[in-house]
Design a protein around this motif. Structure first.
Motif, PDB file in Angstrom:
ATOM      1  N   ASP A 197       0.854  -1.187   0.000  1.00 31.03           N
ATOM      2  CA  ASP A 197       0.000   0.000   0.000  1.00 31.03           C
ATOM      3  C   ASP A 197       0.889   1.236   0.000  1.00 31.03           C
ATOM      4  OD1 ASP A 197      -3.090   0.808   1.317  1.00 31.03           O
ATOM      5  OD2 ASP A 197      -1.473   2.278   1.351  1.00 31.03           O
ATOM      6  N   GLU A 198       0.523   2.188  -0.828  1.00 32.76           N
ATOM      7  CA  GLU A 198       1.370   3.384  -0.963  1.00 32.76           C
ATOM      8  C   GLU A 198       1.492   4.166   0.347  1.00 32.76           C
ATOM      9  OE1 GLU A 198      -1.450   2.746  -2.677  1.00 32.76           O
ATOM     10  OE2 GLU A 198      -2.616   4.560  -3.039  1.00 32.76           O
ATOM     11  N   ASN A 199       0.574   3.925   1.264  1.00 34.88           N
ATOM     12  CA  ASN A 199       0.652   4.633   2.543  1.00 34.88           C
ATOM     13  C   ASN A 199       1.382   3.841   3.628  1.00 34.88           C
ATOM     14  OD1 ASN A 199      -0.892   6.877   1.581  1.00 34.88           O
ATOM     15  ND2 ASN A 199      -2.711   5.566   1.725  1.00 34.88           N
ATOM     16  N   LYS A 248       0.952  -2.606   6.740  1.00 39.51           N
ATOM     17  CA  LYS A 248       1.069  -2.086   5.367  1.00 39.51           C
ATOM     18  C   LYS A 248       2.513  -1.723   5.061  1.00 39.51           C
ATOM     19  CE  LYS A 248      -3.594  -0.239   4.869  1.00 39.51           C
ATOM     20  NZ  LYS A 248      -4.126  -0.944   6.048  1.00 39.51           N
ATOM     21  N   SER A 285       5.083  -0.122   1.803  1.00 39.12           N
ATOM     22  CA  SER A 285       5.133   0.551   0.507  1.00 39.12           C
ATOM     23  C   SER A 285       6.403   0.158  -0.245  1.00 39.12           C
ATOM     24  CB  SER A 285       5.105   2.068   0.743  1.00 39.12           C
ATOM     25  OG  SER A 285       5.765   2.737  -0.299  1.00 39.12           O
TER      26      SER A 285
END
Lengths: 189, 189
Positions: free
Chosen positions: A126-128, A163, A165
């Motif tokens: 996830d980009e976050n 998460k 990235s």
């Protein structure tokens, strides 16, 4: 073993799809084929320490999970079309809730993300998330989405999972897998 | 502008090739199509600051160079087949030694590596090069080979050029491009 799970939100669950129209009528099956390529191919060998799960959520029979094991798979070529042919062949095989082998190293079963999450500890790409380069102990198993975002139902299942990235720009699933595996290579994992 | 040059040692220079057999009779055109994908695609946009050169060295009319400009290209989709169709269309266009536009942002000319090396300062992506993560000023323009090594003739042309590595394992050209562009992204270049 490293594991990558890719959800194909529109990917057909019928073995009747056309290899000439994977982005269209097969529901962006091309995205999944490229992700398989990224999971396994090195210049002159396959990554035998990777398993790749494709969750197919398109009609007529969702959810279906296809599992490709790098340590067993045969007849895997890097082009999208031949990977599509392996998936197509698997989809013609009647299956239940246990994985059944279609061609060497390619397995199929009924069931989707919910079942997999009960079996594997998953990290979301996830980009976050936290940058993988900053993480001391990189996890083994990752979940990615195809060209669509996770649905509300999926988000509810994964909301509490960690998460990570792969970089500052949001990439396609296959490119993300390549970057993650490059990080593994550099750490000799 | 970032530039990636990929040599297709067997890639056909005829526009008659079958999109159903890009790895076979089209001379591993699939490798080049995936490299184009890696040059340009982000999750919801194209990399407009990349130009991609494909050097086609297969019969019947080598060498041919195809140039795709990220800031101009239209109708580029991520799947191999549609990229193959753009290349096929360009190959049907009669061309000389100057680039001629085929479809928006896709150009073709006669000539190969030697001509390009007179125009662009190129760095070789090579497993024996210095790791890109250790390089302070990363170069803009890179040369990669397809599934085959550089020929003796090509090696002679590039022997004195700088070499950079994308990681400890030898990857396919498209994966290498992805890793390099991820490094650019991280440096905000």
């Amino acid at each position: 073993m490293k594991r990558f799970i890719i959800t194909g939100h529109k990917a057909t669950t019928s073995g009747e799809f056309s290899l000439n129209d994977m982005p269209g009528s097969a529901g962006r099956m091309d995205v999944l084929c490229r992700s398989v390529n990224s999971c396994f191919f090195l210049s002159h060998s396959l990554r035998e320490d990777v398993w790749c799960y494709l969750i197919l959520l398109g009609e007529p029979n969702p959810p279906i999970t296809i599992l490709i094991k790098g340590n067993e798979v045969k007849r895997l070529n890097p082009d999208e079309r031949s990977t599509g042919a392996l998936i197509k062949k698997a989809l013609t095989l009647p299956c239940g809730e246990k994985f059944r082998e279609s061609t060497p190293g390619v397995y199929i079963r009924k069931g989707g993300l919910k079942t997999l999450l009960e079996e594997i500890d998953v990290t979301i790409l996830d980009e976050n998330g936290e940058d993988i380069r900053d993480i001391q102990n990189v996890p083994d198993s990752y979940l990615l989405s195809d060209h669509l975002n996770f649905t509300d139902e999926e988000t509810e299942l994964i909301i509490d999972l960690p998460k990570i990235s792969a970089g500052p720009k949001v990439m396609h699933a296959d490119h993300t897998i390549t970057v993650i595996l490059n990080e593994f290579d550099r750490r000799k994992l």
